[in-house]
Design a protein around this motif. Structure first.
Motif, mmCIF file in Angstrom:
data_model
loop_
_atom_site.group_PDB
_atom_site.id
_atom_site.type_symbol
_atom_site.label_atom_id
_atom_site.label_comp_id
_atom_site.label_asym_id
_atom_site.label_seq_id
_atom_site.Cartn_x
_atom_site.Cartn_y
_atom_site.Cartn_z
ATOM 1 N N ASN A 167 30.409 45.316 42.068
ATOM 2 C CA ASN A 167 29.103 45.969 42.119
ATOM 3 C C ASN A 167 27.947 45.069 42.521
ATOM 4 O O ASN A 167 26.842 45.560 42.787
ATOM 5 C CB ASN A 167 28.784 46.596 40.756
ATOM 6 N N ILE A 168 28.182 43.757 42.546
ATOM 7 C CA ILE A 168 27.105 42.822 42.912
ATOM 8 C C ILE A 168 27.487 41.996 44.140
ATOM 9 O O ILE A 168 26.845 42.077 45.180
ATOM 10 C CB ILE A 168 26.752 41.899 41.734
ATOM 11 N N ILE A 169 28.559 41.207 44.011
ATOM 12 C CA ILE A 169 28.933 40.297 45.095
ATOM 13 C C ILE A 169 29.399 41.057 46.330
ATOM 14 O O ILE A 169 29.020 40.739 47.460
ATOM 15 C CB ILE A 169 30.023 39.321 44.618
ATOM 16 N N PHE A 170 30.230 42.072 46.132
ATOM 17 C CA PHE A 170 30.740 42.853 47.259
ATOM 18 C C PHE A 170 30.001 44.185 47.416
ATOM 19 O O PHE A 170 30.501 45.106 48.067
ATOM 20 C CB PHE A 170 32.238 43.136 47.087
ATOM 21 N N ALA A 171 28.806 44.282 46.837
ATOM 22 C CA ALA A 171 28.065 45.548 46.871
ATOM 23 C C ALA A 171 27.716 45.955 48.301
ATOM 24 O O ALA A 171 27.639 47.153 48.625
ATOM 25 C CB ALA A 171 26.786 45.431 46.046
ATOM 26 N N GLY A 172 27.496 44.995 49.182
ATOM 27 C CA GLY A 172 27.143 45.311 50.568
ATOM 28 C C GLY A 172 28.318 45.707 51.427
ATOM 29 O O GLY A 172 28.136 46.183 52.553
ATOM 30 N N PHE A 173 29.530 45.523 50.902
ATOM 31 C CA PHE A 173 30.732 45.886 51.662
ATOM 32 C C PHE A 173 31.280 47.196 51.101
ATOM 33 O O PHE A 173 32.210 47.203 50.288
ATOM 34 C CB PHE A 173 31.781 44.775 51.559
#
Length: 237
Positions: free
Chosen positions: A96-102
């Motif tokens: 939900n944070i690190i890969f939120a843009g993917f």
């Protein structure tokens, strides 16, 4: 008894709901294998960093800087951080944070990376403890005979350490397999999630959970038996 067998058939065979179990099984096993490989790679790297004698400022006049080992410090911070936080928190942060843009990032890949990062910290400590638990005189003797450090580690230290750490590694991988049951938090269809899907369609909650529990028990039993044979073979070498 016959009526209950018919009920079980309706729960799992009716509507081809057994396919949810098979899908969840393949997902759980796949994530476990992926994260185990990643965890071993990270664990070995971190363990080497932890036991290294990399002191770039050893010629400094300041005692604090002279004893500074940045590689070991990074390894310690990593293992303390990962081991000090729950796996589900790490999974949620990654998704939900690190890969939120993917947004198209598969749940399989996210879960595999999260569990691999988590497992790496534990594998690091297992390997480090195994190596440091050996008699230091063996390394000193190898170096006295002119063997390079890397060759001494490869031929003398690591083979003995593997025999010592194998039971702990087996326990870690079994734990890793069971940890995959939390990937439902990020939308992954693992074994537990498949049981919930069947329950939502049949309104039978006990049988799907018992089936999933039995599958986990069988898988861990097979893996444990296999690794015991490997361990026995190593001890006989």
């Amino acid at each position: 008894m016959l009526d209950y067998l018919n009920t079980l058939q309706e729960i799992f065979i009716g509507g081809e709901r057994y396919k949810y179990i098979l899908q969840g099984l393949s997902f759980s096993v796949g994530v476990t294998l992926f994260s185990a490989i990643l965890g071993i790679i990270l664990g070995v790297l971190l363990a080497i960093m932890r036991i290294s004698d990399f002191r770039p400022f050893k010629n400094s006049k300041n005692e604090k800087w002279r004893n500074c080992n940045p590689l070991s410090d990074i390894s310690i911070v990593y293992t303390d951080l990962i081991r000090g936080t729950p796996a589900v928190v790490q999974l949620m942060i990654l998704a939900n944070i690190i890969f939120a843009g993917f947004r198209d990032m598969p749940a399989f890949l996210t879960a595999g990376i999260a569990f691999g990062i988590n497992s790496g910290a534990y594998v690091c400590e297992i390997i480090r403890a195994g190596i440091e638990g050996l008699d230091k005189g063996q390394m000193e003797a190898a170096r006295a005979l002119g063997m390079p450090y890397s060759l001494a580690m490869k031929e003398i230290i690591i083979p003995q350490a593997v025999r010592k750490i194998l039971p702990a590694l087996v326990s870690e991988f079994i734990t890793l397999l069971k940890e995959t049951s939390i990937v439902g938090f990020i939308g992954g269809v693992d074994l537990l999630r498949s049981a919930n899907i069947i329950t939502s369609q049949t309104y039978r909650g006990v049988e799907p959970l018992l089936a999933v529990g039995l599958i986990y028990l069988i898988m861990t039993g097979i893996f444990t038996k296999f690794m015991r044979k490997v361990e026995k073979g190593l001890k006989n070498d």
